[in-house]
Design an enzyme around this catalytic site. Sequence first.
Site, PDB file in Angstrom:
ATOM      1  N   ARG A 183       0.825  -1.210   0.000  1.00  0.00           N
ATOM      2  CA  ARG A 183       0.000   0.000   0.000  1.00  0.00           C
ATOM      3  C   ARG A 183       0.858   1.259   0.000  1.00  0.00           C
ATOM      4  NH1 ARG A 183      -1.033   4.770   2.730  1.00  0.00           N
ATOM      5  NH2 ARG A 183      -0.629   3.687   4.700  1.00  0.00           N
ATOM      6  N   ASP A 184       1.534   1.528   1.095  1.00  0.00           N
ATOM      7  CA  ASP A 184       2.259   2.784   1.236  1.00  0.00           C
ATOM      8  C   ASP A 184       3.505   2.824   0.363  1.00  0.00           C
ATOM      9  OD1 ASP A 184       2.601   5.311   2.199  1.00  0.00           O
ATOM     10  OD2 ASP A 184       3.539   4.720   4.069  1.00  0.00           O
ATOM     11  N   HIS A 186       4.995   4.736  12.771  1.00  0.00           N
ATOM     12  CA  HIS A 186       5.197   4.682  11.314  1.00  0.00           C
ATOM     13  C   HIS A 186       6.118   5.829  10.937  1.00  0.00           C
ATOM     14  CE1 HIS A 186       3.566   4.126   7.066  1.00  0.00           C
ATOM     15  NE2 HIS A 186       4.159   5.312   6.991  1.00  0.00           N
ATOM     16  N   HIS A 222       8.936   7.711   8.159  1.00  0.00           N
ATOM     17  CA  HIS A 222       9.559   7.870   6.858  1.00  0.00           C
ATOM     18  C   HIS A 222      11.006   8.281   7.097  1.00  0.00           C
ATOM     19  CE1 HIS A 222       5.845   8.256   4.068  1.00  0.00           C
ATOM     20  NE2 HIS A 222       5.559   7.498   5.111  1.00  0.00           N
ATOM     21  N   CYS A 232       3.640   9.785   0.495  1.00  0.00           N
ATOM     22  CA  CYS A 232       2.210  10.084   0.499  1.00  0.00           C
ATOM     23  C   CYS A 232       1.870  10.989  -0.678  1.00  0.00           C
ATOM     24  CB  CYS A 232       1.825  10.766   1.815  1.00  0.00           C
ATOM     25  SG  CYS A 232       0.084  11.254   1.894  1.00  0.00           S
ATOM     26  N   ASN A 264       9.637   5.350   3.106  1.00  0.00           N
ATOM     27  CA  ASN A 264       9.446   4.656   4.384  1.00  0.00           C
ATOM     28  C   ASN A 264      10.773   4.040   4.809  1.00  0.00           C
ATOM     29  OD1 ASN A 264       6.326   4.368   4.950  1.00  0.00           O
ATOM     30  ND2 ASN A 264       6.582   4.054   2.762  1.00  0.00           N
TER      31      ASN A 264
END
Length: 306
Positions: free
Chosen positions: A15-16, A207, A209, A240, A249
């Site tokens: 996903r990310d 989470h 980055h 994002c 990430n």
Amino acid sequence: MQWPKNILVCEVGPRDGLQNEEKTLTVEQKVELIDRYVQAGAKIIEIGSFVHPKAVPQMADTDEVAKRIKRAAGVEYRALVLNIKGLQRAEAAGIQKAKLTVSASRAHSLSNLNRTPEEAVRGFEECAAYAAARGMTLSGAISTAFGCSMEGKVPLEQVISVIEAFQEIGVKELSLSDTTGMANPQQVYEYSLRVKEQFPDVIWNLHFHDTRGMGLANVMAGMMAGIVRYDSCFAGLGGCPFAPGASGNIATEDLVHMCHEMGIETGYDLDGIISIGRYVQQLIGYDTSSAILKAGKSCDIVKKQK
């Protein structure tokens, strides 16, 4: 310093990691990556997002991906949703865990949604009721929890206000997300310690980055504060679409390698995820920022020298 004996690493690459890539992988390629990562030890994996295809075209096929992955026992397959329609799509695709996201930054939230962060969370009340009635589980991600490109450092009290709003709709698992890569270890330690103390019934996740090279240092600060759940992404992909410059990430193979060197268990086969990381680079067509994919494991270097 007493480090945790083990941590739980959620793989967010499908996903990310992929949502910000120019090249869109096929359904077959996404399914292969998810299945291989589970075989390599992932216990939580974010398979995609159920959002409007015009908003994030790279995620337009998440319904099909969800239907075709091999469901392994004991593995949590989760997806991002933004509204009740997305939650219904997740349910139809057999996904029982959905993640909601709200920005802690008032300026960012007002600019994107014309709502305060607290109003945005209350807008998820219908999702909470729907999930509860159908036995689904919701988690929450508080984006820009440490800093925002529009307003700078986000005060801890503002983050706590968003946490309280999530509590009001019954969400008990929350992530503090450094969407813009602005967090620093001291800030992470202070925020993590405070939220753990003030909200002991919440399951906490961090989470990060690695936009400014502090991703793993922030993980260390989180572990010092007692947080044991972290998101990371294969090959260090990510970013994002709605936060310019928020690239990268922390790489799962970098995080797992660091933990294993420290004697902290992750449940991952490091060689396995390194192999997947290299395969991801082949699929997207360029070398990423992952340190381990560039330099290899520390123990491999020692073997070569011998």
